[in-house]
Motif scaffolding. Structure first.
Motif, PDB file in Angstrom:
ATOM      1  N   ILE A 197       0.833  -1.202   0.000  1.00  7.76           N
ATOM      2  CA  ILE A 197       0.000   0.000   0.000  1.00  7.76           C
ATOM      3  C   ILE A 197       0.868   1.251   0.000  1.00  7.76           C
ATOM      4  O   ILE A 197       0.574   2.228  -0.709  1.00  7.76           O
ATOM      5  CB  ILE A 197      -0.947  -0.014   1.217  1.00  7.76           C
ATOM      6  N   ALA A 198       1.954   1.238   0.778  1.00  7.99           N
ATOM      7  CA  ALA A 198       2.861   2.390   0.805  1.00  7.99           C
ATOM      8  C   ALA A 198       3.497   2.617  -0.566  1.00  7.99           C
ATOM      9  O   ALA A 198       3.630   3.764  -1.021  1.00  7.99           O
ATOM     10  CB  ALA A 198       3.944   2.175   1.860  1.00  7.99           C
ATOM     11  N   ILE A 199       3.864   1.525  -1.237  1.00  2.00           N
ATOM     12  CA  ILE A 199       4.452   1.645  -2.576  1.00  2.00           C
ATOM     13  C   ILE A 199       3.417   2.177  -3.567  1.00  2.00           C
ATOM     14  O   ILE A 199       3.712   3.062  -4.379  1.00  2.00           O
ATOM     15  CB  ILE A 199       4.996   0.288  -3.049  1.00  2.00           C
ATOM     16  N   LEU A 200       2.201   1.658  -3.491  1.00  2.00           N
ATOM     17  CA  LEU A 200       1.130   2.144  -4.370  1.00  2.00           C
ATOM     18  C   LEU A 200       0.853   3.621  -4.131  1.00  2.00           C
ATOM     19  O   LEU A 200       0.648   4.389  -5.080  1.00  2.00           O
ATOM     20  CB  LEU A 200      -0.150   1.331  -4.137  1.00  2.00           C
ATOM     21  N   ALA A 201       0.838   4.015  -2.864  1.00  2.00           N
ATOM     22  CA  ALA A 201       0.594   5.423  -2.542  1.00  2.00           C
ATOM     23  C   ALA A 201       1.696   6.306  -3.107  1.00  2.00           C
ATOM     24  O   ALA A 201       1.437   7.407  -3.608  1.00  2.00           O
ATOM     25  CB  ALA A 201       0.494   5.603  -1.025  1.00  2.00           C
ATOM     26  N   VAL A 203       3.446   5.671  -5.762  1.00  2.00           N
ATOM     27  CA  VAL A 203       3.339   5.684  -7.225  1.00  2.00           C
ATOM     28  C   VAL A 203       2.139   6.499  -7.699  1.00  2.00           C
ATOM     29  O   VAL A 203       2.227   7.276  -8.650  1.00  2.00           O
ATOM     30  CB  VAL A 203       3.249   4.238  -7.763  1.00  2.00           C
ATOM     31  N   LEU A 204       1.015   6.335  -6.994  1.00  2.00           N
ATOM     32  CA  LEU A 204      -0.234   6.953  -7.462  1.00  2.00           C
ATOM     33  C   LEU A 204      -0.344   8.426  -7.121  1.00  2.00           C
ATOM     34  O   LEU A 204      -0.958   9.190  -7.873  1.00  2.00           O
ATOM     35  CB  LEU A 204      -1.431   6.207  -6.868  1.00  2.00           C
ATOM     36  N   THR A 205       0.214   8.832  -5.985  1.00  2.00           N
ATOM     37  CA  THR A 205       0.105  10.241  -5.632  1.00  2.00           C
ATOM     38  C   THR A 205       1.039  11.071  -6.501  1.00  2.00           C
ATOM     39  O   THR A 205       2.163  10.657  -6.790  1.00  2.00           O
ATOM     40  CB  THR A 205       0.455  10.471  -4.145  1.00  2.00           C
ATOM     41  N   PRO A 206       0.575  12.228  -6.939  1.00  2.00           N
ATOM     42  CA  PRO A 206       1.383  13.035  -7.856  1.00  2.00           C
ATOM     43  C   PRO A 206       2.572  13.728  -7.216  1.00  2.00           C
ATOM     44  O   PRO A 206       3.387  14.305  -7.913  1.00  2.00           O
ATOM     45  CB  PRO A 206       0.379  14.075  -8.369  1.00  2.00           C
ATOM     46  N   THR A 207       2.667  13.699  -5.896  1.00  2.00           N
ATOM     47  CA  THR A 207       3.774  14.384  -5.211  1.00  2.00           C
ATOM     48  C   THR A 207       4.460  13.416  -4.262  1.00  2.00           C
ATOM     49  O   THR A 207       3.842  12.484  -3.747  1.00  2.00           O
ATOM     50  CB  THR A 207       3.266  15.592  -4.406  1.00  2.00           C
ATOM     51  N   PRO A 208       5.750  13.627  -3.984  1.00  2.00           N
ATOM     52  CA  PRO A 208       6.492  12.717  -3.118  1.00  2.00           C
ATOM     53  C   PRO A 208       6.423  13.052  -1.633  1.00  2.00           C
ATOM     54  O   PRO A 208       7.043  12.362  -0.834  1.00  2.00           O
ATOM     55  CB  PRO A 208       7.932  12.886  -3.638  1.00  2.00           C
ATOM     56  N   ASP A 209       5.696  14.110  -1.250  1.00  2.00           N
ATOM     57  CA  ASP A 209       5.691  14.496   0.165  1.00  2.00           C
ATOM     58  C   ASP A 209       4.846  13.530   0.978  1.00  2.00           C
ATOM     59  O   ASP A 209       3.919  12.891   0.479  1.00  2.00           O
ATOM     60  CB  ASP A 209       5.173  15.928   0.315  1.00  2.00           C
ATOM     61  N   ALA A 214       0.140  10.085   2.573  1.00  2.00           N
ATOM     62  CA  ALA A 214      -0.766   9.648   3.641  1.00  2.00           C
ATOM     63  C   ALA A 214      -2.222   9.774   3.204  1.00  2.00           C
ATOM     64  O   ALA A 214      -3.061   8.949   3.580  1.00  2.00           O
ATOM     65  CB  ALA A 214      -0.523  10.471   4.905  1.00  2.00           C
ATOM     66  N   LEU A 215      -2.522  10.800   2.402  1.00  2.00           N
ATOM     67  CA  LEU A 215      -3.887  10.969   1.894  1.00  2.00           C
ATOM     68  C   LEU A 215      -4.331   9.777   1.062  1.00  2.00           C
ATOM     69  O   LEU A 215      -5.519   9.458   0.998  1.00  2.00           O
ATOM     70  CB  LEU A 215      -3.979  12.247   1.047  1.00  2.00           C
ATOM     71  N   MET A 216      -3.386   9.103   0.436  1.00  2.00           N
ATOM     72  CA  MET A 216      -3.699   7.926  -0.358  1.00  2.00           C
ATOM     73  C   MET A 216      -3.553   6.644   0.447  1.00  2.00           C
ATOM     74  O   MET A 216      -4.389   5.744   0.353  1.00  2.00           O
ATOM     75  CB  MET A 216      -2.777   7.873  -1.581  1.00  2.00           C
ATOM     76  N   ALA A 217      -2.502   6.560   1.254  1.00  2.00           N
ATOM     77  CA  ALA A 217      -2.192   5.318   1.964  1.00  2.00           C
ATOM     78  C   ALA A 217      -3.235   4.984   3.033  1.00  2.00           C
ATOM     79  O   ALA A 217      -3.633   3.819   3.171  1.00  2.00           O
ATOM     80  CB  ALA A 217      -0.804   5.409   2.591  1.00  2.00           C
ATOM     81  N   VAL A 218      -3.688   5.987   3.783  1.00  2.00           N
ATOM     82  CA  VAL A 218      -4.639   5.730   4.870  1.00  2.00           C
ATOM     83  C   VAL A 218      -5.972   5.196   4.337  1.00  2.00           C
ATOM     84  O   VAL A 218      -6.467   4.159   4.818  1.00  2.00           O
ATOM     85  CB  VAL A 218      -4.850   7.000   5.726  1.00  2.00           C
ATOM     86  N   PRO A 219      -6.605   5.846   3.338  1.00  2.00           N
ATOM     87  CA  PRO A 219      -7.841   5.259   2.786  1.00  2.00           C
ATOM     88  C   PRO A 219      -7.631   3.876   2.196  1.00  2.00           C
ATOM     89  O   PRO A 219      -8.488   3.007   2.328  1.00  2.00           O
ATOM     90  CB  PRO A 219      -8.252   6.265   1.706  1.00  2.00           C
TER      91      PRO A 219
END
Length: 240
Positions: A197-201, A203-209, A214-219
């Motif tokens: 999930i962390a790797i997917l987050a 890759v999928l989020t447009p920014t590396p911060d 976290a906005l992607m990984a938590v959901p």
């Protein structure tokens, strides 16, 4: 819904695809017609995206505006055809694994809720924060000139990706009912799931911060846990 263990899943899958061949052709024709229809209003959709993300666009090729409008039309057509796509997927699973067709309405309803929920999450939360972060690196002597083609690719890819990835609980339930995965076994590999999930987050989020990740990984992790619980319930019902 119940599932059977097919002896020859590949042959059954080919047979299922053959049975839905006409429906696939109808879906392709519908996609083409919807794309033509959405192409007419694509400029307004791009304008809406511009205002939502507060960006000015430019183009650097003769065909770039045309291709951008076509891509917008295709993405909108896919969003509209989602219930039909889910129905086709359900028909294939029914043929291959023996699911009861009468529960297809629930499958489509849940699939729509998850997919559109992911799209809305991306549109209202991830994209605005992501674009704002990426453009925060501009300097006084470096003014961003965003290509309309890249802008459409960026927005369209993330909207569809988030919608698809939010289908995780439904995918887990389907695979559990089909006997492809064991939810009890998957639950014992929770650490590995967190890493994936962390790797997917990332890759999928447009920014590396870390904030946007976290906005992607938590959901995603919450969806994984929901899918795990629902899969265990589904398998328990199957055994009973």
């Amino acid at each position: 819904m119940t599932a059977t263990q097919p002896e020859e899943p590949y042959k059954l899958a080919l047979t299922a695809l053959e049975k839905v061949r006409r429906k696939l052709i109808f879906g392709a024709v519908s996609l083409l017609l919807l794309t033509v229809s959405f192409y007419i209003i694509s400029p307004r959709i791009i304008t809406l995206l511009q205002r939502h993300l507060n960006q000015e666009l430019a183009f650097f090729g003769v065909f770039e505006p045309f291709l951008a409008l076509v891509k917008v039309a295709i993405v909108c057509s896919i969003l509209v055809l989602l219930p039909y796509i889910l129905w086709l997927i359900w028909l294939v699973f029914c043929e291959v694994f023996g699911f009861r067709r009468r529960t297809g309405f629930l499958f489509i309803l849940v699939g729509m809720f998850l997919f559109y929920g992911g799209v809305c999450f991306c549109y209202f939360i991830t994209l605005p924060y992501g674009v704002k972060f990426l453009l925060s690196f501009q300097k006084e002597n470096i003014v961003p000139a965003i290509s309309v083609g890249h802008f459409v690719n960026f927005c369209g890819m993330f909207l569809l990706a988030f919608g698809t990835i939010f289908e995780l609980p439904l995918i887990m339930v389907l695979l559990s009912k089909a006997g492809i995965i064991n939810p009890h076994t998957v639950g014992r590999f929770r650490r590995h799931a967190i890493l994936i999930i962390a790797i997917l987050a990332a890759v999928l989020t447009p920014t590396p911060d870390a904030f946007n990740m976290a906005l992607m990984a938590v959901p995603l992790y919450l969806l994984f846990e929901i899918g795990l619980i629902c899969s265990k319930i589904a398998v328990r019902e199957k055994v009973q």
